[in-house]
Design an enzyme around this catalytic site. Sequence first.
Site, PDB file in Angstrom:
ATOM      1  N   HIS A   1     -16.430 -28.014  39.054  1.00  0.00           N
ATOM      2  CA  HIS A   1     -15.448 -27.283  38.264  1.00  0.00           C
ATOM      3  C   HIS A   1     -15.884 -27.564  36.814  1.00  0.00           C
ATOM      4  CE1 HIS A   1     -11.430 -25.267  37.048  1.00  0.00           C
ATOM      5  NE2 HIS A   1     -11.650 -26.376  36.119  1.00  0.00           N
ATOM      6  N   GLU A   2     -15.982 -28.799  36.510  1.00  0.00           N
ATOM      7  CA  GLU A   2     -16.307 -29.161  35.189  1.00  0.00           C
ATOM      8  C   GLU A   2     -17.571 -28.721  34.657  1.00  0.00           C
ATOM      9  OE1 GLU A   2     -13.705 -30.416  33.061  1.00  0.00           O
ATOM     10  OE2 GLU A   2     -12.429 -30.583  34.760  1.00  0.00           O
TER      11      GLU A   2
HETATM   12  N1  TQI Z   1      -8.571 -30.654  33.605  1.00  0.00           N
HETATM   13  C1  TQI Z   1      -8.497 -29.444  32.694  1.00  0.00           C
HETATM   14  C2  TQI Z   1      -9.685 -28.536  33.626  1.00  0.00           C
HETATM   15  O1  TQI Z   1     -10.901 -28.870  33.711  1.00  0.00           O
HETATM   16  C3  TQI Z   1      -8.745 -29.644  31.593  1.00  0.00           C
HETATM   17  C4  TQI Z   1      -8.741 -28.379  30.890  1.00  0.00           C
HETATM   18  C5  TQI Z   1      -7.588 -27.499  30.594  1.00  0.00           C
HETATM   19  C6  TQI Z   1      -9.988 -27.509  30.352  1.00  0.00           C
HETATM   20  N2  TQI Z   1      -7.961 -26.051  30.021  1.00  0.00           N
HETATM   21  C7  TQI Z   1      -9.197 -26.445  29.765  1.00  0.00           C
HETATM   22  C8  TQI Z   1     -11.251 -27.766  30.379  1.00  0.00           C
HETATM   23  C9  TQI Z   1      -9.946 -25.378  29.244  1.00  0.00           C
HETATM   24  C10 TQI Z   1     -12.087 -26.592  29.792  1.00  0.00           C
HETATM   25  C11 TQI Z   1     -11.657 -25.510  29.170  1.00  0.00           C
HETATM   26  O2  TQI Z   1      -9.172 -27.466  33.823  1.00  0.00           O
HETATM   27  S1  TQI Z   1      -7.705 -31.122  35.011  1.00  0.00           S
HETATM   28  C12 TQI Z   1      -9.010 -28.635  37.689  1.00  0.00           C
HETATM   29  C13 TQI Z   1      -8.503 -27.570  38.665  1.00  0.00           C
HETATM   30  C14 TQI Z   1      -8.779 -30.208  36.420  1.00  0.00           C
HETATM   31  C15 TQI Z   1      -8.472 -29.350  36.882  1.00  0.00           C
HETATM   32  O3  TQI Z   1      -8.115 -32.384  35.110  1.00  0.00           O
HETATM   33  O4  TQI Z   1      -6.513 -30.625  34.956  1.00  0.00           O
HETATM   34  C16 TQI Z   1     -10.196 -29.151  38.356  1.00  0.00           C
HETATM   35  C17 TQI Z   1     -10.097 -30.828  36.719  1.00  0.00           C
HETATM   36  F1  TQI Z   1      -9.286 -26.541  38.466  1.00  0.00           F
HETATM   37  F2  TQI Z   1      -8.278 -27.639  39.980  1.00  0.00           F
HETATM   38  F3  TQI Z   1      -7.228 -27.323  38.288  1.00  0.00           F
HETATM   39  C18 TQI Z   1     -10.767 -30.176  37.743  1.00  0.00           C
HETATM   40 CL1  TQI Z   1     -11.093 -28.472  39.531  1.00  0.00          CL
HETATM   41 ZN    ZN Z   2     -10.723 -26.253  34.153  1.00  0.00          ZN
END
Ligand code: TQI
Ligand code: ZN
Length: 169
Positions: free
Chosen positions: A126-127
């Site tokens: 995802h990241e």
């Molecule tokens: N981190 C958020 C994410 O990666 C951080 C974030 C929010 C973000 N809005 C963003 C990053 C816009 C870039 C652009 O979405 S998290 C998931 C998922 C997160 C969330 O820690 O909440 C995953 C990390 F998609 F499952 F919600 C990994 Cl897979």
């Molecule tokens: Zn994200």
Amino acid sequence: LFSYFPGSPRWSKKTLKYAIATTETSIDRATLSLVFARAFARWSEATMLNFTETASDADADITIGFHAGDHGDGEPFDGPLGTLAHAFSPTNGRLHLDATETWVADGDVTRASSDAAVDLESVAVHEIGHILGLGHSSVADSIMYPTLTSRTKKVNLATDDVQGIQGLY
Ligand code: TQI
Ligand code: ZN
Ligand code: CA
Ligand code: ZN
């Protein structure tokens, strides 16, 4: 449907180097290399992009590291659960993981003993999507959907993710 960051920023080269910092994590470096190699491969299979690991931060396009709390980029981590990781849009290249999470890097997350266990490879895929320029998607089974249930593994790109990344590269 997939989305991009404002202005659709993307990398202009086809081969991107990444470096993994092993400070602030107990996961061994061989395991980290394997997990990130698999996560990057999901995206290279769908595009013309190539990813190679480098030992030196200095010549890396993408830097991956584990950090706890305030770590100097204005987006402090929040302790267990909540925010698991974050990444910035192209061509920033920073991918940070919350060092306080119960990461599962080398086992079956669906059988983890902790309710809070999070699959590292799923979060990495995802990241990396964000690092490459994808925002969130409204398609529930896509990698870029903004919800990941704990103790689940989701590492296969959906058609929506493939269409999104192929629109950029
Ligand atoms: N981190 C958020 C994410 O990666 C951080 C974030 C929010 C973000 N809005 C963003 C990053 C816009 C870039 C652009 O979405 S998290 C998931 C998922 C997160 C969330 O820690 O909440 C995953 C990390 F998609 F499952 F919600 C990994 Cl897979
Ligand atoms: Zn994200
Ligand atoms: Ca957290
Ligand atoms: Zn950070």
